[in-house]
Design a protein around this motif. Structure first.
Motif, PDB file in Angstrom:
ATOM      1  N   GLU A 229     -13.157 -13.757  -6.521  1.00  0.00           N
ATOM      2  CA  GLU A 229     -12.385 -13.529  -5.299  1.00  0.00           C
ATOM      3  C   GLU A 229     -10.971 -14.092  -5.451  1.00  0.00           C
ATOM      4  OE1 GLU A 229     -13.316 -11.517  -3.327  1.00  0.00           O
ATOM      5  OE2 GLU A 229     -15.489 -11.579  -3.094  1.00  0.00           O
ATOM      6  N   PRO A 230      -9.992 -13.444  -4.776  1.00  0.00           N
ATOM      7  CA  PRO A 230     -10.131 -12.386  -3.767  1.00  0.00           C
ATOM      8  C   PRO A 230     -10.064 -10.964  -4.305  1.00  0.00           C
ATOM      9  CG  PRO A 230      -7.870 -13.069  -3.840  1.00  0.00           C
ATOM     10  CD  PRO A 230      -8.591 -13.928  -4.855  1.00  0.00           C
ATOM     11  N   LEU A 231      -9.899 -10.796  -5.625  1.00  0.00           N
ATOM     12  CA  LEU A 231      -9.680  -9.451  -6.154  1.00  0.00           C
ATOM     13  C   LEU A 231     -10.872  -8.535  -5.898  1.00  0.00           C
ATOM     14  CD1 LEU A 231      -7.858 -10.201  -9.529  1.00  0.00           C
ATOM     15  CD2 LEU A 231      -6.870  -9.660  -7.294  1.00  0.00           C
ATOM     16  N   ARG A 232     -12.092  -9.092  -5.957  1.00  0.00           N
ATOM     17  CA  ARG A 232     -13.270  -8.257  -5.727  1.00  0.00           C
ATOM     18  C   ARG A 232     -13.262  -7.653  -4.330  1.00  0.00           C
ATOM     19  NH1 ARG A 232     -19.124 -10.903  -6.286  1.00  0.00           N
ATOM     20  NH2 ARG A 232     -18.337 -12.026  -4.471  1.00  0.00           N
ATOM     21  N   THR A 233     -12.946  -8.477  -3.333  1.00  0.00           N
ATOM     22  CA  THR A 233     -12.927  -7.972  -1.962  1.00  0.00           C
ATOM     23  C   THR A 233     -11.716  -7.087  -1.714  1.00  0.00           C
ATOM     24  OG1 THR A 233     -14.219  -9.816  -1.093  1.00  0.00           O
ATOM     25  CG2 THR A 233     -12.795  -8.660   0.467  1.00  0.00           C
ATOM     26  N   LEU A 234     -10.567  -7.456  -2.224  1.00  0.00           N
ATOM     27  CA  LEU A 234      -9.379  -6.613  -2.043  1.00  0.00           C
ATOM     28  C   LEU A 234      -9.599  -5.218  -2.618  1.00  0.00           C
ATOM     29  CD1 LEU A 234      -6.473  -9.110  -2.813  1.00  0.00           C
ATOM     30  CD2 LEU A 234      -6.981  -8.039  -0.611  1.00  0.00           C
ATOM     31  N   ALA A 235     -10.365  -5.123  -3.676  1.00  0.00           N
ATOM     32  CA  ALA A 235     -10.610  -3.823  -4.299  1.00  0.00           C
ATOM     33  C   ALA A 235     -11.398  -2.886  -3.392  1.00  0.00           C
ATOM     34  CB  ALA A 235     -11.350  -4.005  -5.618  1.00  0.00           C
ATOM     35  N   THR A 236     -12.051  -3.434  -2.361  1.00  0.00           N
ATOM     36  CA  THR A 236     -12.835  -2.581  -1.463  1.00  0.00           C
ATOM     37  C   THR A 236     -11.973  -1.905  -0.406  1.00  0.00           C
ATOM     38  OG1 THR A 236     -13.342  -4.363   0.125  1.00  0.00           O
ATOM     39  CG2 THR A 236     -14.830  -4.101  -1.768  1.00  0.00           C
ATOM     40  N   TYR A 237     -10.725  -2.383  -0.194  1.00  0.00           N
ATOM     41  CA  TYR A 237      -9.914  -1.768   0.863  1.00  0.00           C
ATOM     42  C   TYR A 237      -8.411  -1.750   0.603  1.00  0.00           C
ATOM     43  CZ  TYR A 237      -8.553  -6.399   2.726  1.00  0.00           C
ATOM     44  OH  TYR A 237      -8.033  -7.665   2.891  1.00  0.00           O
ATOM     45  N   ARG A 238      -7.964  -2.290  -0.541  1.00  0.00           N
ATOM     46  CA  ARG A 238      -6.524  -2.343  -0.791  1.00  0.00           C
ATOM     47  C   ARG A 238      -6.146  -1.792  -2.167  1.00  0.00           C
ATOM     48  NH1 ARG A 238      -2.714  -2.513   2.713  1.00  0.00           N
ATOM     49  NH2 ARG A 238      -1.402  -3.683   1.284  1.00  0.00           N
ATOM     50  N   ARG A 239      -6.866  -0.794  -2.633  1.00  0.00           N
ATOM     51  CA  ARG A 239      -6.519  -0.177  -3.906  1.00  0.00           C
ATOM     52  C   ARG A 239      -5.224   0.623  -3.766  1.00  0.00           C
ATOM     53  NH1 ARG A 239      -9.825  -0.457  -8.127  1.00  0.00           N
ATOM     54  NH2 ARG A 239     -12.009  -1.114  -7.802  1.00  0.00           N
ATOM     55  N   ALA A 240      -4.303   0.386  -4.670  1.00  0.00           N
ATOM     56  CA  ALA A 240      -3.026   1.082  -4.633  1.00  0.00           C
ATOM     57  C   ALA A 240      -3.113   2.390  -5.406  1.00  0.00           C
ATOM     58  CB  ALA A 240      -1.936   0.198  -5.231  1.00  0.00           C
ATOM     59  N   THR A 241      -2.373   3.376  -4.969  1.00  0.00           N
ATOM     60  CA  THR A 241      -2.428   4.687  -5.607  1.00  0.00           C
ATOM     61  C   THR A 241      -1.962   4.623  -7.056  1.00  0.00           C
ATOM     62  OG1 THR A 241      -0.233   5.185  -4.730  1.00  0.00           O
ATOM     63  CG2 THR A 241      -2.124   5.928  -3.442  1.00  0.00           C
ATOM     64  N   ARG A 242      -1.085   3.653  -7.377  1.00  0.00           N
ATOM     65  CA  ARG A 242      -0.580   3.532  -8.743  1.00  0.00           C
ATOM     66  C   ARG A 242      -1.384   2.537  -9.580  1.00  0.00           C
ATOM     67  NH1 ARG A 242       5.991   3.461  -7.620  1.00  0.00           N
ATOM     68  NH2 ARG A 242       6.071   5.437  -6.465  1.00  0.00           N
ATOM     69  N   GLY A 243      -2.513   2.103  -9.035  1.00  0.00           N
ATOM     70  CA  GLY A 243      -3.370   1.178  -9.762  1.00  0.00           C
ATOM     71  C   GLY A 243      -3.286  -0.239  -9.238  1.00  0.00           C
ATOM     72  N   GLY A 244      -4.371  -0.994  -9.405  1.00  0.00           N
ATOM     73  CA  GLY A 244      -4.411  -2.374  -8.940  1.00  0.00           C
ATOM     74  C   GLY A 244      -4.679  -2.472  -7.458  1.00  0.00           C
ATOM     75  N   VAL A 245      -4.647  -3.709  -6.951  1.00  0.00           N
ATOM     76  CA  VAL A 245      -4.829  -3.950  -5.520  1.00  0.00           C
ATOM     77  C   VAL A 245      -3.568  -4.612  -4.970  1.00  0.00           C
ATOM     78  CG1 VAL A 245      -7.327  -4.087  -5.677  1.00  0.00           C
ATOM     79  CG2 VAL A 245      -5.976  -6.173  -5.929  1.00  0.00           C
TER      80      VAL A 245
END
Length: 275
Positions: A229-245
């Motif tokens: 965390e927090p990348l695991r949770t951010l990946a569920t709702y904040r994925r960027a169109t150009r990749g990453g969170v």
């Protein structure tokens, strides 16, 4: 009304921040922000991604920028006279070549001891000329990207609600190392849509979303990695169109001046989020 509730600058890239109630905002960001950088003997920048103990180094710099002190647990304080005229040496920041003024062997030995890896300290030269990318171009010292990182309180509150729903603990704002924290925006991630902002006598222009990395998994008080965390949770709702969170927003400085905790934040131009 939205207001500034925290101001923090980071004199040495990757090291602890210095909170302040008022700061001069220069074209390159808050005064002294990322004006120093720890590098390997080959000149490649050090980051908490690989050297999380950078987080426990607490720099303090005089208002005139002429004295820098470095503090770390169980280590004698290092006090330096800042060299702004010495020989320039090549440094590498994300594969881009810049120059830095080496701050001497005492700083190198101190940092090498604390980090357990051969390291040196460099300062941005006065002639440093860097154009940052994004919708609004600008300049910066050794910051990852644009001059300023802005995060709103409601943005962190939403993340913490999602973390606790997954059984994870709350995270403090310093995990994200922002320069400016804003309260009073009820909708999380409002900073994503604020394309022209006035704070006190200063003006900011939207540059890009802040794509987050493994540094957010480092406990800033201890220098210990505490993922996923927090990348695991951010990946569920904040994925960027150009990749990453994405979490927080990067801004360029359109008009320098003084910014203070308590200043009202006025958005004079809104846009769509790039998420």
């Amino acid at each position: 009304m939205a207001t500034v509730i925290e101001l923090t600058y980071y004199p040495v890239k990757g090291c602890a921040g210095t909170p302040t109630s008022a700061a001069t905002l220069t074209p390159a960001g808050l005064a002294h922000d990322r004006s120093f950088m720890v590098v390997s003997e080959q000149g490649v920048f050090r980051t908490q991604r690989r050297d999380p103990r950078l987080a426990v180094i607490r720099p303090s710099i005089s208002a005139d920028g002429e004295r820098l002190s470095l503090h770390a647990p169980e280590t004698e304080v290092l006090d330096l006279h800042v060299d702004t005229s010495g020989e320039r040496r090549p440094v590498d920041l994300f594969g881009t070549a810049y120059l830095g003024i080496d701050q001497g062997n005492a700083a190198a030995e101190w940092l090498s001891h604390v980090l357990g890896r051969k390291s040196r300290l460099v300062r941005v030269p006065p002639e440093h000329h860097r154009i940052t990318s994004g919708r609004t171009p600008g300049t910066a010292g050794y910051a990852d990207s644009s001059a300023l990182l802005v995060v709103s309180r409601s943005t962190l509150d939403l993340l913490n609600r999602r973390l606790t729903a997954r059984g994870a603990g709350l995270l403090p704002m310093n995990r994200f190392r922002p320069n400016i924290v804003i309260d009073g925006w009820d909708e999380p991630h409002t900073e994503d849509r604020a394309h022209h902002v006035r704070i006190g006598e200063t003006e900011l222009g939207y540059a890009k979303l802040a794509i987050r990395c493994a540094v957010t998994m480092v406990e800033q008080e201890t220098g210990r990695k505490a993922g996923p965390e927090p990348l695991r949770t951010l990946a569920t709702y904040r994925r960027a169109t150009r990749g990453g969170v994405a979490f927080g927003t990067r801004f360029a400085v359109l008009r320098p001046g003084v910014v203070m905790v308590g200043d009202a934040v006025h958005v004079t131009s809104w846009g769509e989020t790039e998420l």
